[in-house]
Scaffold this motif. Structure first.
Motif, short mmCIF file in Angstrom:
data_model
loop_
_atom_site.label_atom_id
_atom_site.label_comp_id
_atom_site.label_asym_id
_atom_site.label_seq_id
_atom_site.Cartn_x
_atom_site.Cartn_y
_atom_site.Cartn_z
N UNK A 1 0.84 -1.25 0.10
CA UNK A 1 0.16 0.04 0.02
C UNK A 1 0.80 1.10 -0.06
N UNK A 2 1.87 1.22 -0.55
CA UNK A 2 2.88 2.45 -0.82
C UNK A 2 2.74 2.87 -2.08
N UNK A 3 3.59 3.59 -2.73
CA UNK A 3 3.76 3.98 -4.00
C UNK A 3 3.73 2.96 -5.03
N UNK A 4 4.03 1.61 -4.80
CA UNK A 4 4.06 1.02 -5.83
C UNK A 4 5.47 0.89 -6.51
N UNK A 5 6.44 1.74 -6.05
CA UNK A 5 7.87 1.75 -6.60
C UNK A 5 8.71 0.94 -5.86
N UNK A 6 9.67 0.61 -6.34
CA UNK A 6 10.45 -0.34 -5.47
C UNK A 6 11.54 0.78 -4.68
N UNK A 7 11.83 0.39 -3.52
CA UNK A 7 12.54 1.15 -2.70
C UNK A 7 14.22 0.49 -2.57
N UNK A 8 15.42 0.95 -2.69
CA UNK A 8 16.49 0.12 -2.44
C UNK A 8 17.43 0.84 -1.46
N UNK A 9 18.42 0.00 -0.99
CA UNK A 9 19.36 0.59 -0.13
C UNK A 9 20.62 -0.42 -0.34
N UNK A 10 21.84 0.48 -0.61
CA UNK A 10 22.87 -0.42 -0.95
C UNK A 10 24.11 -0.07 0.36
N UNK B 1 -8.46 -1.40 -5.54
CA UNK B 1 -7.47 -0.56 -5.35
C UNK B 1 -6.37 -1.09 -4.43
N UNK B 2 -6.66 -1.44 -3.24
CA UNK B 2 -5.79 -1.81 -2.33
C UNK B 2 -4.86 -3.13 -2.92
N UNK B 3 -5.53 -3.93 -3.51
CA UNK B 3 -5.03 -5.01 -3.98
C UNK B 3 -3.63 -4.91 -5.06
N UNK B 4 -4.10 -3.59 -5.89
CA UNK B 4 -2.99 -3.31 -6.73
C UNK B 4 -2.04 -2.11 -6.06
N UNK B 5 -2.28 -1.73 -4.94
CA UNK B 5 -1.27 -0.90 -4.12
C UNK B 5 -1.86 0.66 -4.30
N UNK B 6 -2.90 0.84 -4.89
CA UNK B 6 -3.50 2.26 -5.11
C UNK B 6 -4.28 2.84 -4.15
N UNK B 7 -4.27 4.07 -3.62
CA UNK B 7 -4.87 4.86 -2.59
C UNK B 7 -6.06 5.26 -3.47
N UNK B 8 -7.44 4.77 -2.85
CA UNK B 8 -8.74 5.48 -3.39
C UNK B 8 -9.28 6.32 -2.58
N UNK B 9 -9.71 7.60 -3.22
CA UNK B 9 -10.39 8.57 -2.33
C UNK B 9 -11.76 8.06 -2.46
N UNK B 10 -12.46 7.76 -1.34
CA UNK B 10 -13.68 7.01 -1.43
C UNK B 10 -14.84 8.25 -1.52
N UNK B 11 -14.73 9.47 -0.97
CA UNK B 11 -15.47 10.49 -1.13
C UNK B 11 -15.68 11.05 -2.67
N UNK C 1 -16.47 -1.19 -15.04
CA UNK C 1 -15.52 -1.61 -15.71
C UNK C 1 -14.91 -0.15 -16.21
N UNK C 2 -15.33 0.80 -16.17
CA UNK C 2 -14.78 2.14 -16.62
C UNK C 2 -13.73 2.38 -15.37
N UNK C 3 -14.31 2.21 -14.06
CA UNK C 3 -13.51 2.68 -12.97
C UNK C 3 -12.53 1.64 -12.62
N UNK C 4 -12.65 0.38 -13.11
CA UNK C 4 -11.63 -0.68 -12.50
C UNK C 4 -10.50 -0.49 -13.61
N UNK C 5 -10.63 -0.03 -15.10
CA UNK C 5 -9.86 0.13 -15.77
C UNK C 5 -8.75 1.18 -15.50
N UNK D 1 -3.61 3.45 -13.19
CA UNK D 1 -2.97 4.14 -11.99
C UNK D 1 -1.97 3.13 -11.57
N UNK D 2 -2.31 2.05 -11.07
CA UNK D 2 -1.58 0.97 -10.58
C UNK D 2 -0.37 0.53 -11.49
#
Length: 207
Positions: free
Chosen positions: A53-62, A145-155, A192-196, A201-202
């Motif tokens: 549930x973050x940005x969906x991007x990889x974070x790395x540290x060496x 949206x949660x499954x894809x790591x996307x934050x959904x604005x319910x309102x 379907x429109x909203x799912x797409x 976004x994911x």
């Protein structure tokens, strides 16, 4: 706290001359893999994570270890393992994929049952039935949206559902049966429109 979808730790050992990785995916895969047996560089550790549930991007540290700490890196590495074959790794990855598909199927099954209950309770398109369908859609879209790591604005999503479909369905199909072909088609097209859009976004956040 965000939960971790994928985590990789790679250990570079000068003394052992090896590169060893630990792969963890969704709590289903946790394995050590021998990546190289002729490593000649400095001792270092590379960590990469992807949060659900973050940005969906990889974070790395060496981290490159100074010479005086090189002796400690061996304690971090689990060398008591048998490297998996390609077939074993693919089978484990398939398990994750199947779990993902199953999770989506469960979400859809729950929504379908909720829609059936609304159809039985209200039978026809009216304000109360549309409000009930709105709550079902919001829950399903949020879980997807949660499954894809996307934050959904319910309102905001609630407002968009009415602006882009619910209001028109209520006005155009008032008193029609919820299970009628016209109503089902209008409701499905809107969902379907909203799912797409959520899926896009994911994909964008993972790019």
């Amino acid at each position: 706290m965000p939960t971790v979808k994928m985590k990789v730790e790679i250990y570079f050992s000068k003394a052992q001359g090896t590169i060893i990785g630990n792969l963890r995916i969704l709590g289903l895969i946790d394995m050590w893999v021998l990546l190289s047996t002729n490593y000649k560089g400095p001792d270092k550790i590379l960590g990469v994570i992807e949060k659900v549930n973050g940005s969906g991007k990889l974070a790395s540290q060496r981290v490159e270890l100074p010479a005086e700490l090189s002796a400690f890196i061996g304690r971090l590495i689990d060398t008591n393992f048998e490297a998996p074959t390609q077939e074993q790794l693919l089978n484990k990855l398939a398990t994750v994929a199947n779990k993902s598909i199953s999770s989506l199927e469960v979400l859809f099954d729950h929504m379908e049952k909720d829609m059936q209950n609304v159809s039985k309770k209200y039978q026809h398109i009216q304000e109360n039935s549309m409000k009930a369908i709105e709550q079902i859609y919001l829950k399903y879209l949020r879980d997807f949206a949660n499954f894809l790591g996307v934050t959904l604005d319910i309102e905001n999503t609630s407002s968009l559902l009415w602006e882009r479909g619910f209001r028109k369905i209520l006005e155009t199909h008032a008193t029609k049966e919820i299970i009628s072909k016209e109503v089902q088609e209008a409701l499905s097209n809107l969902l379907v429109t909203f799912l797409e859009e959520i899926n896009k976004e994911g994909e964008a956040t993972r790019a």
